[in-house]
Design an enzyme around this catalytic site. Structure first.
Site, PDB file in Angstrom:
ATOM      1  N   ARG A 262      33.098  37.062  35.894  1.00  0.00           N
ATOM      2  CA  ARG A 262      33.765  36.952  37.190  1.00  0.00           C
ATOM      3  C   ARG A 262      32.791  37.278  38.319  1.00  0.00           C
ATOM      4  O   ARG A 262      32.062  38.262  38.249  1.00  0.00           O
ATOM      5  CB  ARG A 262      34.960  37.913  37.252  1.00  0.00           C
ATOM      6  CG  ARG A 262      35.994  37.583  36.187  1.00  0.00           C
ATOM      7  CD  ARG A 262      37.230  38.424  36.295  1.00  0.00           C
ATOM      8  NE  ARG A 262      38.139  38.088  35.202  1.00  0.00           N
ATOM      9  CZ  ARG A 262      39.296  38.679  34.975  1.00  0.00           C
ATOM     10  NH1 ARG A 262      39.707  39.651  35.783  1.00  0.00           N
ATOM     11  NH2 ARG A 262      40.054  38.312  33.968  1.00  0.00           N
ATOM     12  N   ARG A 277      34.127  47.471  37.349  1.00  0.00           N
ATOM     13  CA  ARG A 277      34.059  46.127  37.933  1.00  0.00           C
ATOM     14  C   ARG A 277      32.688  45.510  37.695  1.00  0.00           C
ATOM     15  O   ARG A 277      31.763  45.712  38.464  1.00  0.00           O
ATOM     16  CB  ARG A 277      34.377  46.212  39.433  1.00  0.00           C
ATOM     17  CG  ARG A 277      34.770  44.888  40.074  1.00  0.00           C
ATOM     18  CD  ARG A 277      35.201  45.090  41.513  1.00  0.00           C
ATOM     19  NE  ARG A 277      36.402  45.907  41.599  1.00  0.00           N
ATOM     20  CZ  ARG A 277      37.645  45.426  41.513  1.00  0.00           C
ATOM     21  NH1 ARG A 277      37.838  44.138  41.371  1.00  0.00           N
ATOM     22  NH2 ARG A 277      38.679  46.234  41.592  1.00  0.00           N
ATOM     23  N   GLU A 349      44.054  50.030  36.381  1.00  0.00           N
ATOM     24  CA  GLU A 349      44.479  48.877  35.584  1.00  0.00           C
ATOM     25  C   GLU A 349      43.567  48.661  34.377  1.00  0.00           C
ATOM     26  O   GLU A 349      42.341  48.642  34.491  1.00  0.00           O
ATOM     27  CB  GLU A 349      44.463  47.631  36.465  1.00  0.00           C
ATOM     28  CG  GLU A 349      44.785  46.371  35.692  1.00  0.00           C
ATOM     29  CD  GLU A 349      44.569  45.103  36.514  1.00  0.00           C
ATOM     30  OE1 GLU A 349      44.497  45.206  37.753  1.00  0.00           O
ATOM     31  OE2 GLU A 349      44.471  44.037  35.902  1.00  0.00           O
ATOM     32  N   SER A 352      46.870  43.512  31.976  1.00  0.00           N
ATOM     33  CA  SER A 352      47.775  42.787  32.850  1.00  0.00           C
ATOM     34  C   SER A 352      48.536  41.818  31.966  1.00  0.00           C
ATOM     35  O   SER A 352      47.924  41.010  31.286  1.00  0.00           O
ATOM     36  CB  SER A 352      46.928  42.031  33.874  1.00  0.00           C
ATOM     37  OG  SER A 352      47.631  41.820  35.038  1.00  0.00           O
ATOM     38  N   ARG A 391      36.765  48.876  30.246  1.00  0.00           N
ATOM     39  CA  ARG A 391      37.586  49.893  30.888  1.00  0.00           C
ATOM     40  C   ARG A 391      38.137  50.889  29.863  1.00  0.00           C
ATOM     41  O   ARG A 391      38.338  52.065  30.174  1.00  0.00           O
ATOM     42  CB  ARG A 391      38.734  49.237  31.676  1.00  0.00           C
ATOM     43  CG  ARG A 391      38.196  48.514  32.914  1.00  0.00           C
ATOM     44  CD  ARG A 391      39.272  48.059  33.856  1.00  0.00           C
ATOM     45  NE  ARG A 391      38.662  47.406  35.023  1.00  0.00           N
ATOM     46  CZ  ARG A 391      39.331  46.919  36.053  1.00  0.00           C
ATOM     47  NH1 ARG A 391      40.662  47.005  36.068  1.00  0.00           N
ATOM     48  NH2 ARG A 391      38.713  46.352  37.057  1.00  0.00           N
TER      49      ARG A 391
END
Length: 424
Positions: A262, A277, A349, A352, A391
RNA sequence: GGAGAGCUGUCCGAGUGGUCGAAGGAGCACGAUUGGAAAUCGUGUGUGCGGUCAACGCCGUACCGAGGGUUCGAAUCCCUCGCUCUCCGCCA
């Protein structure tokens, strides 16, 4: 993509529901005109084509009888030119309409809380106890660098910022988690294991909704119309693109590990430290294709499958129901699972889980037939992270840290870590 | 990277400019036959879009890998692209 017939019929109601997302909807008003124009042009061109087909048959008969058909041919030449002109106009209108339709987000489900910011997300449940340390806890990037299991600096040299080297037991931990999660979902939760391509074409990115609106978020391969996948959702959901499945084949349950790429356009300055991130990260994904009537029950189950990972790792988390403003482009309903991160002193988070209803299926043409002769219907698609591996590593490091700077290995991972119980 | 062959309906497979959505076969569904089954015979068997209908449906149109083009008319001719296979080169 929304159903055009449905949108035509319930335009005002749909617009109102979409307004809750807080996005600019001025484009939406072009739908009525484009739609009407399109149908007018279709009626016109098809009428002319019907005539052409009819007269062409007559020409064919005349020619067989060696009779003259010049007048008809001349007339049809004009009809042909007219058709060409209308078809060109029609193509333009359809292109514009398609781009518009592909840019309209999904309609939030009635159970999705209405809200204006992420603060309006609703906590659904909480699990586990937040650890309290009787020493000063450290963020995972400091602990990991001291333990020499993550190397951000050299990754910045070798590639650039937002990349990382995993090293030694750090690399082992990442690999252990991937195997642990995949085994759980494949063996206990009944998913079929998939290892997908890490690049996909434009049609696939459009099918799941990354394109056309979010091209700047994706890494594009130079010289090819291929994209590095931002999630395994893309190749796995598109696996059955443009297919008609049998009802007995549903539900299709896939679990896939992949790296994800990403660009994180627009998030400069956020989470610049640590694993949170990155431009490249690993994720185990859950994807299901189901009958429409089952999808909301399946969303609960799928979310539970992701939660199970955290429960087995004994990491405290909460489940949030995303409000209309925080739903994402494609989802009708979405749960975020957030894990406790001591360095942030809050939940972050880590998964999801979304129900897209038929939004992706319509874009990607994934259908099924209830009966042998039945009309094809769109399936409902769902997916969820089960979990984001990087994460998870950071959550383990922070939640399992000890005063001496070492990190305990969660019990379920010990076999996957070659028997090691501590990272030191 | 080079050379060649191919891509037709659920599947196999015919079709090189004109009633071709597409022969023939297989499969599948229904029916006949049968004590029952097999075999046999008959009928049916795609999708998108537009229109129409309360609805079953009906009408039109498009689709023979994708997209353009030629033509009164294209599965059939031309161009571009994709994919599959074979051989050569290269390569983990």
């Amino acid at each position: 993509m929304l159903d055009m017939k449905m949108l035509r019929k319930n335009f005002a109601e749909v617009k109102e529901k979409l307004a809750h997302r807080g996005e600019d909807l001025t484009d939406l008003d072009r739908f009525g005109d484009l739609d009407e124009k399109r149908r007018d042009l279709i009626a016109e061109t098809e009428q002319l084509k019907a005539k052409r087909n009819e007269v062409s048959k007559q020409i064919s008969l005349l020619k067989k009888e060696k009779k003259n058909a010049d007048d008809m041919i001349t007339e049809m030449r004009e009809v042909g030119d007219r058709i060409k002109t209308i078809d060109q106009e029609l193509r333009q209108v359809e292109e514009e309409l398609e781009l518009l339709m592909l840019s309209i987000p999904n309609i939030p489900h009635e159970s999705t809380p209405i809200g204006e910011t992420e603060d309006d997300n609703v906590e659904v449940r909480k699990w586990g106890e937040v650890p309290s340390f009787d020493f000063e806890e450290k963020p995972h990037w400091d602990l990991a660098t001291e333990l020499d299991i993550l190397d951000f600096e050299r990754a910045a040299k070798v590639t650039g910022s937002r990349f990382v080297f995993y090293k030694g037991l750090g690399a082992r931990l990442e690999r252990a988690l991937i195997n642990f999660m995949m085994d759980l979902h494949a063996d206990e939760h009944g998913y079929q294991e998939i290892l997908p391509p890490h690049m996909v074409n434009r049609a696939s990115m459009t099918g799941t909704g990354q394109l056309p609106k979010f091209e700047e978020d994706a890494f594009k391969v130079d010289g090819w119309d291929y994209f590095l996948i931002p999630t395994a959702e893309v190749p796995v959901t598109n696996y059955h693109r443009e297919e008609i499945l049998k009802a007995e084949e549903l539900p299709k349950k896939f679990t896939a590990y992949s790296s994800n790429f990403r660009s994180e356009a627009g998030s400069a300055g956020r989470d610049t430290r640590g694993l949170i991130r990155q431009h490249q990260f690993n994720k185990v994904e859950l994807v299901q294709l189901v009958k429409p009537e089952d999808s909301y029950q399946v969303l609960e189950e799928l979310t539970g499958h992701a939660e199970k990972v955290l429960q087995l790792l004994k990491l405290p988390y909460r489940v949030m129901s995303m409000c209309t403003a925080d739903l994402g482009f494609t989802a009708a309903k979405k749960y975020d699972i957030e894990v406790w991160m001591p360095s942030n002193d809050t939940y972050r988070e880590i998964s999801s889980c979304s129900n897209f209803e038929d939004f992706q299926a319509r874009r990607a043409g994934i259908r099924f037939r209830r009966e042998e002769k039945g009309k094809p219907e769109f399936v409902h698609t769902l997916n969820g992270s089960g979990l984001a591996v990087g994460r998870t590593v950071s959550a383990i490091i922070e939640n399992y840290q000890q005063e001496d700077g070492t990190v305990k290995v969660p019990e379920v991972l010990v076999p996957y870590m070659g028997g090691k119980t501590v990272i030191q």
